[in-house]
Every structure is written in structure tokens, then in C-alpha cells.
Design a protein around this motif. Structure first.
Motif, PDB file in Angstrom:
ATOM      1  N   ALA A  36      -1.767   4.773 -10.955  1.00 17.60           N
ATOM      2  CA  ALA A  36      -2.791   5.624 -11.569  1.00 17.60           C
ATOM      3  C   ALA A  36      -2.446   5.966 -13.013  1.00 17.60           C
ATOM      4  O   ALA A  36      -3.334   6.162 -13.844  1.00 17.60           O
ATOM      5  CB  ALA A  36      -2.975   6.903 -10.752  1.00 17.60           C
ATOM      6  N   GLN A  37      -1.146   6.009 -13.320  1.00 16.46           N
ATOM      7  CA  GLN A  37      -0.694   6.284 -14.684  1.00 16.46           C
ATOM      8  C   GLN A  37      -0.551   5.011 -15.512  1.00 16.46           C
ATOM      9  O   GLN A  37      -0.060   5.053 -16.630  1.00 16.46           O
ATOM     10  CB  GLN A  37       0.655   7.007 -14.654  1.00 16.46           C
ATOM     11  CG  GLN A  37       0.600   8.369 -14.032  1.00 16.46           C
ATOM     12  CD  GLN A  37       1.991   8.977 -13.884  1.00 16.46           C
ATOM     13  OE1 GLN A  37       3.005   8.332 -14.125  1.00 16.46           O
ATOM     14  NE2 GLN A  37       2.028  10.229 -13.480  1.00 16.46           N
ATOM     15  N   GLU A  38      -0.960   3.882 -14.931  1.00 10.10           N
ATOM     16  CA  GLU A  38      -0.880   2.577 -15.575  1.00 10.10           C
ATOM     17  C   GLU A  38       0.563   2.187 -15.924  1.00 10.10           C
ATOM     18  O   GLU A  38       0.823   1.566 -16.948  1.00 10.10           O
ATOM     19  CB  GLU A  38      -1.790   2.518 -16.794  1.00 10.10           C
ATOM     20  CG  GLU A  38      -3.251   2.698 -16.425  1.00 10.10           C
ATOM     21  CD  GLU A  38      -4.199   2.606 -17.604  1.00 10.10           C
ATOM     22  OE1 GLU A  38      -3.772   2.217 -18.701  1.00 10.10           O
ATOM     23  OE2 GLU A  38      -5.377   2.942 -17.404  1.00 10.10           O
ATOM     24  N   LYS A  39       1.493   2.557 -15.047  1.00  8.87           N
ATOM     25  CA  LYS A  39       2.896   2.182 -15.187  1.00  8.87           C
ATOM     26  C   LYS A  39       3.188   1.101 -14.149  1.00  8.87           C
ATOM     27  O   LYS A  39       3.844   1.348 -13.137  1.00  8.87           O
ATOM     28  CB  LYS A  39       3.795   3.404 -14.993  1.00  8.87           C
ATOM     29  CG  LYS A  39       3.621   4.459 -16.055  1.00  8.87           C
ATOM     30  CD  LYS A  39       4.548   5.630 -15.821  1.00  8.87           C
ATOM     31  CE  LYS A  39       4.393   6.667 -16.924  1.00  8.87           C
ATOM     32  NZ  LYS A  39       5.282   7.825 -16.679  1.00  8.87           N
ATOM     33  N   GLN A  40       2.666  -0.089 -14.424  1.00 10.85           N
ATOM     34  CA  GLN A  40       2.743  -1.176 -13.459  1.00 10.85           C
ATOM     35  C   GLN A  40       4.172  -1.578 -13.088  1.00 10.85           C
ATOM     36  O   GLN A  40       4.465  -1.751 -11.905  1.00 10.85           O
ATOM     37  CB  GLN A  40       1.963  -2.387 -13.942  1.00 10.85           C
ATOM     38  CG  GLN A  40       1.949  -3.489 -12.897  1.00 10.85           C
ATOM     39  CD  GLN A  40       1.235  -4.731 -13.331  1.00 10.85           C
ATOM     40  OE1 GLN A  40       0.822  -4.863 -14.458  1.00 10.85           O
ATOM     41  NE2 GLN A  40       1.104  -5.672 -12.423  1.00 10.85           N
ATOM     42  N   PRO A  41       5.096  -1.729 -14.029  1.00 14.76           N
ATOM     43  CA  PRO A  41       6.451  -2.150 -13.634  1.00 14.76           C
ATOM     44  C   PRO A  41       7.106  -1.175 -12.650  1.00 14.76           C
ATOM     45  O   PRO A  41       7.762  -1.589 -11.693  1.00 14.76           O
ATOM     46  CB  PRO A  41       7.217  -2.209 -14.962  1.00 14.76           C
ATOM     47  CG  PRO A  41       6.162  -2.386 -16.000  1.00 14.76           C
ATOM     48  CD  PRO A  41       4.958  -1.654 -15.492  1.00 14.76           C
ATOM     49  N   GLU A  42       6.903   0.117 -12.878  1.00  8.57           N
ATOM     50  CA  GLU A  42       7.473   1.118 -11.983  1.00  8.57           C
ATOM     51  C   GLU A  42       6.833   1.045 -10.597  1.00  8.57           C
ATOM     52  O   GLU A  42       7.507   1.147  -9.571  1.00  8.57           O
ATOM     53  CB  GLU A  42       7.306   2.531 -12.566  1.00  8.57           C
ATOM     54  CG  GLU A  42       8.140   2.782 -13.807  1.00  8.57           C
ATOM     55  CD  GLU A  42       7.440   2.400 -15.114  1.00  8.57           C
ATOM     56  OE1 GLU A  42       6.443   1.639 -15.080  1.00  8.57           O
ATOM     57  OE2 GLU A  42       7.906   2.848 -16.175  1.00  8.57           O
ATOM     58  N   ALA A  43       5.516   0.850 -10.563  1.00  6.75           N
ATOM     59  CA  ALA A  43       4.804   0.738  -9.291  1.00  6.75           C
ATOM     60  C   ALA A  43       5.268  -0.495  -8.520  1.00  6.75           C
ATOM     61  O   ALA A  43       5.524  -0.426  -7.312  1.00  6.75           O
ATOM     62  CB  ALA A  43       3.292   0.688  -9.533  1.00  6.75           C
ATOM     63  N   VAL A  44       5.397  -1.616  -9.217  1.00  3.65           N
ATOM     64  CA  VAL A  44       5.862  -2.850  -8.583  1.00  3.65           C
ATOM     65  C   VAL A  44       7.276  -2.655  -8.039  1.00  3.65           C
ATOM     66  O   VAL A  44       7.587  -3.079  -6.924  1.00  3.65           O
ATOM     67  CB  VAL A  44       5.804  -4.047  -9.563  1.00  3.65           C
ATOM     68  CG1 VAL A  44       6.542  -5.254  -9.009  1.00  3.65           C
ATOM     69  CG2 VAL A  44       4.353  -4.403  -9.874  1.00  3.65           C
ATOM     70  N   HIS A  45       8.127  -1.974  -8.795  1.00  2.00           N
ATOM     71  CA  HIS A  45       9.495  -1.716  -8.345  1.00  2.00           C
ATOM     72  C   HIS A  45       9.502  -0.935  -7.022  1.00  2.00           C
ATOM     73  O   HIS A  45      10.248  -1.269  -6.092  1.00  2.00           O
ATOM     74  CB  HIS A  45      10.288  -0.961  -9.418  1.00  2.00           C
ATOM     75  CG  HIS A  45      11.672  -0.596  -9.006  1.00  2.00           C
ATOM     76  ND1 HIS A  45      12.694  -1.518  -8.947  1.00  2.00           N
ATOM     77  CD2 HIS A  45      12.203   0.588  -8.601  1.00  2.00           C
ATOM     78  CE1 HIS A  45      13.798  -0.914  -8.523  1.00  2.00           C
ATOM     79  NE2 HIS A  45      13.517   0.351  -8.304  1.00  2.00           N
ATOM     80  N   CYS A  46       8.690   0.116  -6.934  1.00  2.00           N
ATOM     81  CA  CYS A  46       8.606   0.908  -5.704  1.00  2.00           C
ATOM     82  C   CYS A  46       8.130   0.044  -4.534  1.00  2.00           C
ATOM     83  O   CYS A  46       8.679   0.118  -3.426  1.00  2.00           O
ATOM     84  CB  CYS A  46       7.645   2.084  -5.880  1.00  2.00           C
ATOM     85  SG  CYS A  46       8.259   3.399  -6.939  1.00  2.00           S
ATOM     86  N   LEU A  47       7.129  -0.766  -4.775  1.00  2.00           N
ATOM     87  CA  LEU A  47       6.575  -1.598  -3.699  1.00  2.00           C
ATOM     88  C   LEU A  47       7.550  -2.698  -3.289  1.00  2.00           C
ATOM     89  O   LEU A  47       7.653  -3.020  -2.092  1.00  2.00           O
ATOM     90  CB  LEU A  47       5.230  -2.178  -4.134  1.00  2.00           C
ATOM     91  CG  LEU A  47       4.122  -1.131  -4.287  1.00  2.00           C
ATOM     92  CD1 LEU A  47       2.897  -1.737  -4.958  1.00  2.00           C
ATOM     93  CD2 LEU A  47       3.767  -0.505  -2.954  1.00  2.00           C
TER      94      LEU A  47
END
Length: 178
Positions: A36-47
Motif C-alpha cells: 500500500a505504501q508502494e514499497k515493493q522490495p520490502e513487500a516481496v521480502h516479507c512474502l
């Protein structure tokens, strides 16, 4: 006190997951917050961390597939990764149907149009317990595949059906010249 807390978390526009407190729920919610914050690398890392913990979790795979397919730099490698995430997925639940949608998008991105069409046709065979939004997304994707195949008449037919059901969906109006 015997309380069991669960939270509904929107994974895609079409699918929600029920998550419980714990590392799985926290990582999934964090991934969605990063997205939602458009922080794709961080989101991908969590997933990806979640996939290490539960590699066959369909909700995690769906969230990752959505995130990868909606990235700005849609590459061949990204499409191949999404196809891998959807390997062996049947069409037995709404989450699986949503995964099939992303598989079809990835196959279209790879230029494998007949395969994408097969996936979409199979996904659209089951309508019970599928949201209108998910079914509309599948029809829209099928129209895009038909269009890319040069099947203008079939693409228009899909778009007309979609317009009759949801006139404000995506760019259907524009594609129909209305």
C-alpha cells in the motif's frame, strides 16, 4: 478466556484472507502494508520469507503473484516466476481462481496466448463462490488475450458482456469506443 481473534485482510481486489495473530499473519499484513505504501522490495521480502515458512500457502502465493504482476518492470523472469508460483493450482477455491488469473496474465506476458486462454476458460467454468469482481477480471483478461491473438470479434464480444454487467470496469468503455 478462549478468544480466537482473526482479521480479514484484502490480498487482491477480488480476494480476502482470514489471518490470525502470529508470524504468518504479521508478515502477510506487513507485506500488504508495504504494498500500500508502494514499497515493493520490502513487500516481496516479507512474502518470500513467508514462502520459506509455508511454501504451499496459496494466499501467500497469490499475494506474491499479484505484487509481481503489478510491478512497473514486468519482465520475462517475473512472468516465469508467477507461472512457477501457480504450478499445480486447480480451480477449487476463490484463491485458486485468482491465482489462475495471475497465471494467465503471466502467460500472456510471455506470449503464450493459447495457454493463457486455456487457463482462463478453465477458471471461468466455476462461478460458485467466486466474486463478481474476480469473474469480471477473468473475462477482461480473456478479452485482452483474444485481442492479442488478433481475434477482434471474440475480444469485442467479451468486452460487450463485461460492459453490460459492469460498465465502469477498467477501460472497457474506451476499448468499445463508447
Amino acid at each position: 478466556h478462549g478468544l480466537n481473534a482473526t482479521m480479514n485482510l484484502a490480498i487482491t481486489e477480488e480476494v480476502q484472507a482470514h489471518v490470525e495473530p502470529g508470524i504468518h499473519g504479521v508478515l502477510l499484513a506487513l507485506a500488504e502494508a508495504y504494498q500500500a505504501q508502494e514499497k515493493q522490495p520490502e513487500a516481496v521480502h516479507c512474502l518470500e520469507r513467508l514462502r520459506q515458512l509455508t511454501p504451499s500457502d496459496l494466499v501467500v502465493n497469490l499475494s506474491l503473484a499479484e505484487l509481481l504482476m503489478e510491478s512497473d518492470a514486468l519482465t520475462k523472469e517475473t512472468c516465469q516466476r508467477v507461472v512457477q508460483l501457480t504450478e499445480g493450482v486447480a480451480n477449487e477455491s476463490a484463491v485458486q481462481t485468482a491465482l489462475l488469473l495471475y497465471k494467465a496474465k503471466a502467460l500472456r506476458g510471455l506470449g503464450l496466448l493459447d495457454a493463457a486462454l486455456d487457463v482462463l476458460t478453465g477458471a471461468l467454468k466455476r462461478k460458485k463462490d467466486r466474486s463478481d469482481e474476480l469473474l469480471q477480471a477473468l473475462r477482461y483478461e480473456r478479452a485482452l488475450v483474444y485481442e492479442k491473438q488478433g481475434e477482434k470479434k471474440k475480444a469485442r464480444m467479451e468486452l460487450e458482456k463485461l460492459y453490460a454487467e459492469a460498465p465502469d470496469y477498467e477501460d472497457v468503455k474506451t476499448r468499445l469506443g463508447l
